[in-house]
Design an enzyme around this catalytic site. Structure first.
Site, PDB file in Angstrom:
ATOM      1  N   GLU A 159       0.855  -1.186   0.000  1.00  0.00           N
ATOM      2  CA  GLU A 159       0.000   0.000   0.000  1.00  0.00           C
ATOM      3  C   GLU A 159       0.886   1.229   0.000  1.00  0.00           C
ATOM      4  O   GLU A 159       2.053   1.142   0.365  1.00  0.00           O
ATOM      5  CB  GLU A 159      -0.865   0.035   1.278  1.00  0.00           C
ATOM      6  CG  GLU A 159      -1.887  -1.060   1.352  1.00  0.00           C
ATOM      7  CD  GLU A 159      -2.467  -1.211   2.755  1.00  0.00           C
ATOM      8  OE1 GLU A 159      -2.260  -0.310   3.592  1.00  0.00           O
ATOM      9  OE2 GLU A 159      -3.101  -2.235   2.996  1.00  0.00           O
ATOM     10  N   LYS A 183       2.136   4.683   1.628  1.00  0.00           N
ATOM     11  CA  LYS A 183       2.204   5.196   2.991  1.00  0.00           C
ATOM     12  C   LYS A 183       1.706   6.642   2.957  1.00  0.00           C
ATOM     13  O   LYS A 183       2.399   7.538   2.472  1.00  0.00           O
ATOM     14  CB  LYS A 183       3.630   5.124   3.525  1.00  0.00           C
ATOM     15  CG  LYS A 183       3.711   5.424   5.008  1.00  0.00           C
ATOM     16  CD  LYS A 183       5.072   5.047   5.551  1.00  0.00           C
ATOM     17  CE  LYS A 183       5.091   5.053   7.064  1.00  0.00           C
ATOM     18  NZ  LYS A 183       4.804   6.365   7.623  1.00  0.00           N
ATOM     19  N   ASP A 242       0.686  10.257   4.131  1.00  0.00           N
ATOM     20  CA  ASP A 242       1.290  11.147   5.114  1.00  0.00           C
ATOM     21  C   ASP A 242       0.217  12.028   5.738  1.00  0.00           C
ATOM     22  O   ASP A 242       0.043  13.183   5.358  1.00  0.00           O
ATOM     23  CB  ASP A 242       2.366  11.988   4.427  1.00  0.00           C
ATOM     24  CG  ASP A 242       3.283  12.634   5.444  1.00  0.00           C
ATOM     25  OD1 ASP A 242       3.204  12.266   6.631  1.00  0.00           O
ATOM     26  OD2 ASP A 242       4.069  13.507   5.048  1.00  0.00           O
ATOM     27  N   TYR A 295      -8.275   7.656   4.476  1.00  0.00           N
ATOM     28  CA  TYR A 295      -8.153   6.354   3.827  1.00  0.00           C
ATOM     29  C   TYR A 295      -8.053   5.311   4.930  1.00  0.00           C
ATOM     30  O   TYR A 295      -7.327   5.530   5.905  1.00  0.00           O
ATOM     31  CB  TYR A 295      -6.871   6.273   2.991  1.00  0.00           C
ATOM     32  CG  TYR A 295      -6.959   6.938   1.640  1.00  0.00           C
ATOM     33  CD1 TYR A 295      -8.099   6.809   0.851  1.00  0.00           C
ATOM     34  CD2 TYR A 295      -5.886   7.668   1.131  1.00  0.00           C
ATOM     35  CE1 TYR A 295      -8.167   7.399  -0.399  1.00  0.00           C
ATOM     36  CE2 TYR A 295      -5.948   8.263  -0.117  1.00  0.00           C
ATOM     37  CZ  TYR A 295      -7.091   8.126  -0.877  1.00  0.00           C
ATOM     38  OH  TYR A 295      -7.158   8.706  -2.097  1.00  0.00           O
ATOM     39  N   LYS A 312      10.613   4.127   2.718  1.00  0.00           N
ATOM     40  CA  LYS A 312      10.434   5.571   2.532  1.00  0.00           C
ATOM     41  C   LYS A 312      11.103   6.024   1.242  1.00  0.00           C
ATOM     42  O   LYS A 312      12.288   5.742   1.018  1.00  0.00           O
ATOM     43  CB  LYS A 312      11.074   6.325   3.707  1.00  0.00           C
ATOM     44  CG  LYS A 312      10.402   6.057   5.043  1.00  0.00           C
ATOM     45  CD  LYS A 312       9.242   7.017   5.249  1.00  0.00           C
ATOM     46  CE  LYS A 312       8.908   7.182   6.698  1.00  0.00           C
ATOM     47  NZ  LYS A 312       9.236   8.438   7.281  1.00  0.00           N
ATOM     48  N   CYS A 371      13.098  48.561   1.772  1.00  0.00           N
ATOM     49  CA  CYS A 371      11.977  47.756   1.290  1.00  0.00           C
ATOM     50  C   CYS A 371      11.943  47.774  -0.241  1.00  0.00           C
ATOM     51  O   CYS A 371      11.942  48.842  -0.852  1.00  0.00           O
ATOM     52  CB  CYS A 371      10.665  48.298   1.844  1.00  0.00           C
ATOM     53  SG  CYS A 371       9.231  47.428   1.198  1.00  0.00           S
ATOM     54  N   CYS A 398       8.561  49.758  -1.284  1.00  0.00           N
ATOM     55  CA  CYS A 398       8.273  51.170  -1.005  1.00  0.00           C
ATOM     56  C   CYS A 398       9.519  51.964  -0.656  1.00  0.00           C
ATOM     57  O   CYS A 398       9.458  53.180  -0.516  1.00  0.00           O
ATOM     58  CB  CYS A 398       7.251  51.288   0.121  1.00  0.00           C
ATOM     59  SG  CYS A 398       7.944  50.902   1.733  1.00  0.00           S
ATOM     60  N   CYS A 410       9.427  45.759   6.989  1.00  0.00           N
ATOM     61  CA  CYS A 410       9.240  47.100   6.455  1.00  0.00           C
ATOM     62  C   CYS A 410       8.283  47.815   7.402  1.00  0.00           C
ATOM     63  O   CYS A 410       7.165  47.359   7.611  1.00  0.00           O
ATOM     64  CB  CYS A 410       8.641  47.041   5.055  1.00  0.00           C
ATOM     65  SG  CYS A 410       8.036  48.653   4.525  1.00  0.00           S
ATOM     66  N   CYS A 438       3.102  51.190   2.200  1.00  0.00           N
ATOM     67  CA  CYS A 438       3.783  50.137   1.447  1.00  0.00           C
ATOM     68  C   CYS A 438       2.743  49.264   0.733  1.00  0.00           C
ATOM     69  O   CYS A 438       1.902  48.638   1.387  1.00  0.00           O
ATOM     70  CB  CYS A 438       4.625  49.313   2.424  1.00  0.00           C
ATOM     71  SG  CYS A 438       5.527  47.981   1.642  1.00  0.00           S
TER      72      CYS A 438
HETATM   73  S1  IVH Z   1      -0.435   0.053   8.697  1.00  0.00           S
HETATM   74  C1  IVH Z   1       0.968  -1.896  12.714  1.00  0.00           C
HETATM   75  N1  IVH Z   1      -0.753   1.219   6.362  1.00  0.00           N
HETATM   76  O1  IVH Z   1       2.270   4.956   9.114  1.00  0.00           O
HETATM   77  C2  IVH Z   1       1.085  -0.823  11.725  1.00  0.00           C
HETATM   78  N2  IVH Z   1       0.079   2.518   8.171  1.00  0.00           N
HETATM   79  O2  IVH Z   1       4.658   4.140  10.875  1.00  0.00           O
HETATM   80  C3  IVH Z   1      -0.217  -0.390  11.242  1.00  0.00           C
HETATM   81  N3  IVH Z   1       0.475   4.856   7.580  1.00  0.00           N
HETATM   82  O3  IVH Z   1       0.925   5.129  12.307  1.00  0.00           O
HETATM   83  C4  IVH Z   1      -0.106   0.682  10.269  1.00  0.00           C
HETATM   84  N4  IVH Z   1      -0.161   4.722   5.483  1.00  0.00           N
HETATM   85  O4  IVH Z   1      -0.325   6.358  10.497  1.00  0.00           O
HETATM   86  C5  IVH Z   1      -0.359   1.367   7.650  1.00  0.00           C
HETATM   87  N5  IVH Z   1      -1.102   2.107   4.245  1.00  0.00           N
HETATM   88  C6  IVH Z   1      -0.726   2.249   5.527  1.00  0.00           C
HETATM   89  C7  IVH Z   1      -0.288   3.485   6.023  1.00  0.00           C
HETATM   90  C8  IVH Z   1       0.117   3.586   7.365  1.00  0.00           C
HETATM   91  C9  IVH Z   1       0.298   5.504   6.431  1.00  0.00           C
HETATM   92  C10 IVH Z   1       1.000   5.445   8.824  1.00  0.00           C
HETATM   93  C11 IVH Z   1       0.161   5.135  10.026  1.00  0.00           C
HETATM   94  C12 IVH Z   1       1.097   4.564  11.045  1.00  0.00           C
HETATM   95  C13 IVH Z   1       2.430   4.870  10.495  1.00  0.00           C
HETATM   96  C14 IVH Z   1       3.351   3.739  10.851  1.00  0.00           C
END
Ligand code: IVH
Length: 691
Positions: A111, A113, A115, A224, A313, A415, A418, A433, A439
């Site tokens: 999946e 990740k 943010d 999500y 990452k 500035c 101005c 400024c 200004c």
């Molecule tokens: S699974 C036991 N799936 O990443 C772990 N986490 O470092 C369960 N996160 O706190 C998390 N996308 O907030 C999972 N597709 C994803 C994710 C995800 C973002 C975040 C989540 C978690 C952190 C883990």
């Protein structure tokens, strides 16, 4: 530095960054550097276990629990994931999984990740009952009402589904603010003179922690979901759970994929490296999870994270660019921001392509930052775009520096807009400024503030149109808005360039536009006094303070004539605000300014609000509440108190008559009430007082 000193240093620094990140939503350090420091600390602590400090960040999974919201314990702790940054670390992970499963066949689900902010949603008998933040992984904040504003989270699951009859189950996912909502919100915040957020993640975090869920709803949060948890085993694979959740109407991102081996996983990583920038939120990597739930149980957990999953990452994309020039922007408050004007190495004015967008500019923050980077005009620099919308210059490529073809950057003393001499207060990073009234960008900023939704709410005007009105000399301060006519406006035209993307836009006033503008201005004459008071832009008088002042003093003259002491008697008006109001009205220009607006027909007195009155049972009594209640939402409880003559106050003090204690009360309020001998009553006792 000896190991003890280094451990102490790392502990302190990491705790500080954690605090900034989790409590203040500010990341002062990249994830990668944070993880490096954490790894170093973990290694040292393993080597010298006696030196491990009680407050070591390795004791806990994540952040700290913020006050205000009731703190609740997670039924299943919210763990974090181990991070990896390269293929080898992934291969090592795969090796560990293979060994752990003793030769059984296995599959992964990959999946993205996301943010955002991790959320845990509890359902009881198929009904959504609680939404909680991650907090420190063990306890989080109960933000149920805010989570409920997310339209993609079902409040009740289909009663025919196999999970609907479970006594309880939890759904985990990531709350986020889609880019589109984020941009709108920041534009709003800037216009309101409030601080804007550096990135969508921080904005989401801030939004989830707002007290007012109506405001949260306006922000347009989303989530999500990616995990299902219950005491009974319902699904035998993660894949099954994702499909089931999707079918039940949960927002499962369609970006997940089943992978039969680690090579498949690598292909997924490559596939999404660029493609992820087309998503409505930032992603900083991918998550690899074992598909089989039974196999997950076989592998189990370390103290902090599952052995059956890992995060990979992505490196923040970094590209070289040429620093063509540094320009200087002046904000509404007069703060100066240096901006790097960038181009690609072919110097064809097309900018560089970075993380899915074209970049021609990057913020350099302040003079210290330019010095820290050691920049020269003409340098080749590295530009990076992480979670931030605005890219940053991270370093100079010194190997490409040519002393003859680069020039020193001379920070302006005046500035750029101005010409006024800039000031810089001792200890402050920014130059300012001081020419507040003359200004141009500061003046335009004040007009933008005036038309803001929470002020005069003239939404037919915006930044571009204001610039046009200013440039044509039609509006020099907001009082001029009320002298605009059809003849003055019709046919005006201007070409502008977007600050970040460099896109060209044309603004022209046709018939309909002009009508809308004039209508909006006319309508603003009916806007309530509290909004006018906010709109005129007295320093420190934000929308909330303006509301308090308006309801206490009723009209502008009472505020103008109030001395410092009188102002301080108003609820929630502190020293700084009172001082600022006194200073504002001491200035003759400001008095003339207000008279002009009064003549234009704006509301300078509060219309009496009609409040329902039920009884005078509570007259003379003050109340405060903590926790949640069976019969009332917070607002309804406040209304009830006021409708019966009582007064709601904002904090526990010796003068407080009653603290109404609900479910999951805040411990600090209770403690303080005990100390001050304040009478505490239950919801039932409160109801009894009304009869
Ligand atoms: S699974 C036991 N799936 O990443 C772990 N986490 O470092 C369960 N996160 O706190 C998390 N996308 O907030 C999972 N597709 C994803 C994710 C995800 C973002 C975040 C989540 C978690 C952190 C883990």
């Amino acid at each position: 530095m000896n190991p003890a000193e280094r451990i102490a240093e790392l502990t302190e620094k990491l705790n500080y960054y954690n605090q900034r990140y989790y409590v203040d939503s500010v990341s002062e350090i990249s994830d990668q550097n944070f993880d490096l420091m954490l790894k170093e600390l973990e290694n040292l602590e393993t080597q010298y276990p006696d030196l491990k400090l009680l407050e070591s960040p390795t004791h806990r999974v994540g952040g700290t629990v913020t006050k205000n919201f009731a703190s609740v314990e997670h039924r299943y702790p919210m763990l974090s994931l181990a991070n990896t940054y390269n293929e080898q670390e992934l291969i090592d992970f795969d090796e560990r999984v293979r060994k752990g499963l003793n030769g059984e066949a296995y599959e992964y689900i990959c999946e993205l990740k996301f943010d955002g902010i991790s959320l845990s949603m509890t359902y009881e008998n198929g009904i959504f009952v609680r939404g909680v933040t991650r907090g420190d992984g063990v306890r989080g904040d109960d933000i149920t009402n805010n989570v409920k504003t997310i339209k993609t989270i079902p409040l009740k699951v289909n009663p025919k589904s196999q999970i609907a009859n479970l006594l309880s189950f939890e759904i985990r996912g990531e709350g986020f603010l889609p880019y589109s909502s984020f941009e709108k919100m920041n534009a709003d915040a800037e216009a309101a003179g409030e601080e804007s957020y550096a990135n969508a993640r921080n904005a989401a975090s801030g939004s989830f922690k707002l007290q007012d869920s109506a405001e949260v709803a306006r922000r347009g949060l989303d989530a999500y979901v990616y995990q299902f948890l219950s005491d009974e085993e319902i699904f035998s694979t993660h894949e099954e759970s994702l499909i089931a959740l999707k079918n039940l109407g949960f927002n499962v991102s369609p970006t997940w994929q089943k992978c039969s081996d680690i090579q498949d996983v690598m292909a997924y990583i490559k596939l999404w490296d660029e493609k992820r920038f087309s998503l409505p939120l930032a992603t900083d990597g991918i998550v690899i999870k074992l598909n089989s739930i039974a196999q997950r149980a076989e592998l189990g957990y370390t103290a902090k994270s599952p052995r059956w999953a890992i995060a990979y990452k992505y490196k923040a994309e970094s590209k070289p660019a040429i620093l063509k020039a540094v320009t200087y922007q002046v904000g509404r408050t007069g703060a100066i921001t240096p901006v790097a004007e960038l181009d690609n190495e072919k110097r064809n004015n097309k900018g560089i392509h970075l993380s899915g967008t074209t970049v021609k500019r990057a913020s350099l923050h302040n003079a210290n930052e330019i010095e820290r980077l050691g920049l020269r005009i003409g340098d080749t620099v590295f530009v990076e775009k992480g979670g931030e919308i605005i890219p940053k210059v991270t370093a100079v490529d010194l190997s490409k520096r040519d002393m003859f073809n680069t020039q020193e950057i001379v920070y302006p003393t005046n500035c750029p807009e101005c010409g006024a001499e800039l000031t810089r207060k001792e200890g402050e990073a920014n130059h300012y400024c001081p020419n507040e009234k003359g200004c141009p960008p500061q003046i335009r900023g004040k007009i933008e503030h005036f038309i803001h939704r929470k002020a005069m709410n003239i939404d037919s005007l915006g930044e571009g149109k204001i610039e046009l009105l200013y440039d044509k000399g039609l509006v020099r301060d907001v009082t001029d808005l009320y002298d605009l006519t059809y003849e003055k406006l019709f046919g005006l035209e201007k070409i502008t360039e977007d600050e970040v993307t460099g896109k060209i836009r044309k603004i022209g006033f046709k018939e309909k536009t002009v009508q809308n503008i004039l209508e909006g201005i006319e309508k603003s004459k009916q806007v309530p006094f509290k909004q006018v008071l906010f709109g005129i832009g007295i320093r420190y008088v934000g929308a909330t303070v303006a509301e308090k002042l308006a309801s206490f003093f009723k009209n502008i003259d009472n505020i103008k004539n109030a001395d410092y002491e009188t102002l301080r008697t108003a609820p929630e008006i502190g020293d700084k605000i009172a001082q600022s109001i006194v200073e504002y009205f001491q200035n003759d220009d400001n008095q003339i300014f207000i008279e002009k607006l009064r003549l234009a027909g704006l509301q300078f007195a509060a219309q009496d609000e009609i409040k329902e009155i039920e009884s005078d049972q509570l007259t003379g009594k003050t109340f405060l509440y903590t926790g949640t209640f069976e019969n009332f939402e917070r607002e309804a409880l406040e209304q009830k108190i006021e409708a019966n003559g009582g007064k709601v106050v904002s904090g526990v003090s010796g003068k407080l008559d009653f603290l109404i204690v609900g479910e999951k009360p805040g411990s600090s309020k209770i403690e303080k009430a005990k100390k001050l001998n304040v009478t505490m009553i239950s919801e039932e006792e409160f109801m009894a007082m009304l009869n």
